[in-house]
Design an enzyme around this catalytic site. Structure first.
Site, mmCIF file in Angstrom:
data_model
loop_
_atom_site.group_PDB
_atom_site.id
_atom_site.type_symbol
_atom_site.label_atom_id
_atom_site.label_comp_id
_atom_site.label_asym_id
_atom_site.label_seq_id
_atom_site.Cartn_x
_atom_site.Cartn_y
_atom_site.Cartn_z
ATOM 1 N N ALA A 1 -2.651 3.634 1.223
ATOM 2 C CA ALA A 1 -2.239 2.410 0.520
ATOM 3 C C ALA A 1 -1.944 1.323 1.543
ATOM 4 C CB ALA A 1 -1.016 2.692 -0.328
ATOM 5 N N ASN A 2 -1.393 0.215 1.102
ATOM 6 C CA ASN A 2 -0.978 -0.840 2.035
ATOM 7 C C ASN A 2 0.297 -1.487 1.510
ATOM 8 O OD1 ASN A 2 -1.710 -3.215 0.296
ATOM 9 N ND2 ASN A 2 -3.710 -2.233 0.437
ATOM 10 N N ARG A 3 0.795 -2.493 2.227
ATOM 11 C CA ARG A 3 2.132 -3.028 1.921
ATOM 12 C C ARG A 3 2.155 -4.086 0.833
ATOM 13 N NH1 ARG A 3 5.411 -1.260 5.983
ATOM 14 N NH2 ARG A 3 4.397 -0.938 7.994
ATOM 15 N N ALA B 1 -4.859 -6.651 -2.493
ATOM 16 C CA ALA B 1 -5.154 -6.133 -1.159
ATOM 17 C C ALA B 1 -5.886 -4.808 -1.387
ATOM 18 C CB ALA B 1 -3.860 -5.930 -0.388
#
Ligand code: CTP
Length: 405
Positions: free
Chosen positions: A211-213, A277
């Site tokens: 995943a990402n932030r 994102a």
């Protein structure tokens, strides 16, 4: 302010969530509304008319048969003078009364006597909320034009019980009130706009993912701002910890491929804004079972493959929306990279933002963006994400003005 000069009649029902209604009074007041309050008898077991009256600086109405109050204002005037009636918390009992036309106390009499819009924020035990009787009453009320905000999922006052039944937070209720009473022009009405938001989760095995932030704050705020201008907004959101924006249809997805399919299924659209994102790569295959840390084997080797580029796909699509807006999250060479993305992905505009750690953009509340298009670069000052959203929505409305609805 959208609510300045607006009168709101708040009916507080009897439930533990009544304490949140004190905050709601403050939130509505901050937004310029004047608030009058009716409390049911049950509500007075949870918060006192004294506390409520201190916040509204007004008489609190509690009794249908109070001769003085009936002479001074009267329940018919209470019902008519408001621009909107908000019931928070709306108990199962209040919902049942209005659904069936009962009027044996001040709150229910006001609700039956009004021709003004009614917004209910239900709060009750999850079993009461899912009971067929409550579901029936809700359907009846919706058919009669009553609007709802919440309830949300989460922990209940009875700690052992969790589920749907928590009253919406005061800020969510205030946003729903604003949406209902917003009589500003709606330049985007009749327009369908697709927005992507949040991260994607790419599974490694049943318990792990990449995943990402991304928090989804910017994308969700843009969806809400477009909806406030009258657009029919379809928000495709990856997994986020924030609430669905009011006035927007939200489709929840996990992976980039699901997001891609959802976006494609929403065409045709007048505009599409790609804020998500999206993970560029995913593990080539998802392990069917949890990968074990077997002795001596060392870490597993993840083989990655590329995800579909959703923006590029739509930017070059045969049913391409009239306006395609991308984002460019960069940590270096912001403008050059944004210009390259504009070209490669077939976007009309790229909203470029510097997401290097020092800016605090990822997960934070503020953003400083540059709007990059073929005709040049427009630098916006540092703004809150909500302000960026409002400006971008106005910008999109301006661009769509000349195309036929
Ligand atoms: N985007 C997309 N699908 C992807 C990757 C990105 O729709 N698989 C969209 C994003 O929503 C954003 C834009 O493309 O609007 C640019 O995203 P960004 O992550 O900045 O660019 P990438 O294409 O991933 O390029 P790089 O990671 O090399 O900067």
């Amino acid at each position: 302010m959208i609510l300045s000069g607006k009168r709101i009649l708040l009916i507080i029902g009897g439930g533990i969530a009544a304490y949140k209604s004190l905050d709601l009074i403050r939130r509505l007041g901050e937004r310029g509304a004047s608030i009058r309050v009716v409390m049911t008898e049950a509500a007075q077991h949870f918060v006192t008319p004294l506390a409520v009256g201190a916040l509204t600086a007004d008489h609190v109405f509690t009794d249908l048969f109070d001769r003085q109050a009936e002479q001074d204002v009267g329940h018919i005037r209470l019902a008519r003078e408001a621009n909107l009636i908000v019931v928070a918390p709306a108990t199962a009992d209040l919902m049942a009364k209005l659904a069936n036309g009962l009027a044996n106390d001040l709150a229910s009499a006001v609700l039956l006597a009004t021709e003004r819009p009614v917004l209910m924020a239900p709060a009750m035990n999850p079993k009461m909320w899912s009971h067929p009787a409550t579901r029936r009453n809700r359907a009846t009320l919706e058919k009669d034009g009553v609007r709802f905000v919440g309830p949300n999922k989460g922990e209940m006052a009875e700690k052992a019980e969790a589920g749907e039944g928590r009253m919406a937070e005061p800020l969510e209720i205030a946003a729903a009130v604003e949406a209902l009473l917003d009589d500003r022009p709606k330049p985007l009405s009749g327009r369908r706009i697709v927005v992507t938001s949040g991260p994607t989760h790419e599974p490694i095995d049943p318990v792990r993912y990449i995943a990402n932030r991304s928090s989804g704050k910017q994308g969700h705020a843009i969806a809400a701002a477009l909806a406030r201008l009258g657009a029919d907004v379809r928000l495709v959101s990856g997994p986020v910890a924030i609430a669905d924006p009011t006035g927007v249809t939200t489709i929840h997805v996990q992976t980039a491929r699901e997001m891609n399919d959802a976006v494609e299924s929403l065409l045709p659209a007048d505009a599409a804004v790609f804020v998500a994102a999206v993970a560029d790569w995913r593990p080539e295959s998802e392990a069917g079972e949890k990968i074990k840390k077997a002795d001596g084997d060392g870490p597993p080797q993840l083989s990655m493959i590329e995800n579909p580029d959703i923006l590029a796909g739509i930017g070059h699509h045969s049913r391409r929306p009239y306006l395609v807006v991308g984002f460019a999250a960069e940590t270096q060479n912001l403008l050059a990279n944004a210009a390259a993305k504009l070209e490669k992905k077939g976007a009309d505009f790229v909203v470029a933002n510097d997401v290097s750690a020092a800016t605090g953009v990822m997960g934070g509340d503020r953003n400083r963006v540059k709007i990059v298009s073929k005709s040049g670069v427009d630098e916006w000052p540092e703004l809150s994400k909500a302000e960026v959203a409002v400006r971008l929505a106005a910008f999109i409305a301006e661009r769509l003005k000349t195309t036929a609805v």
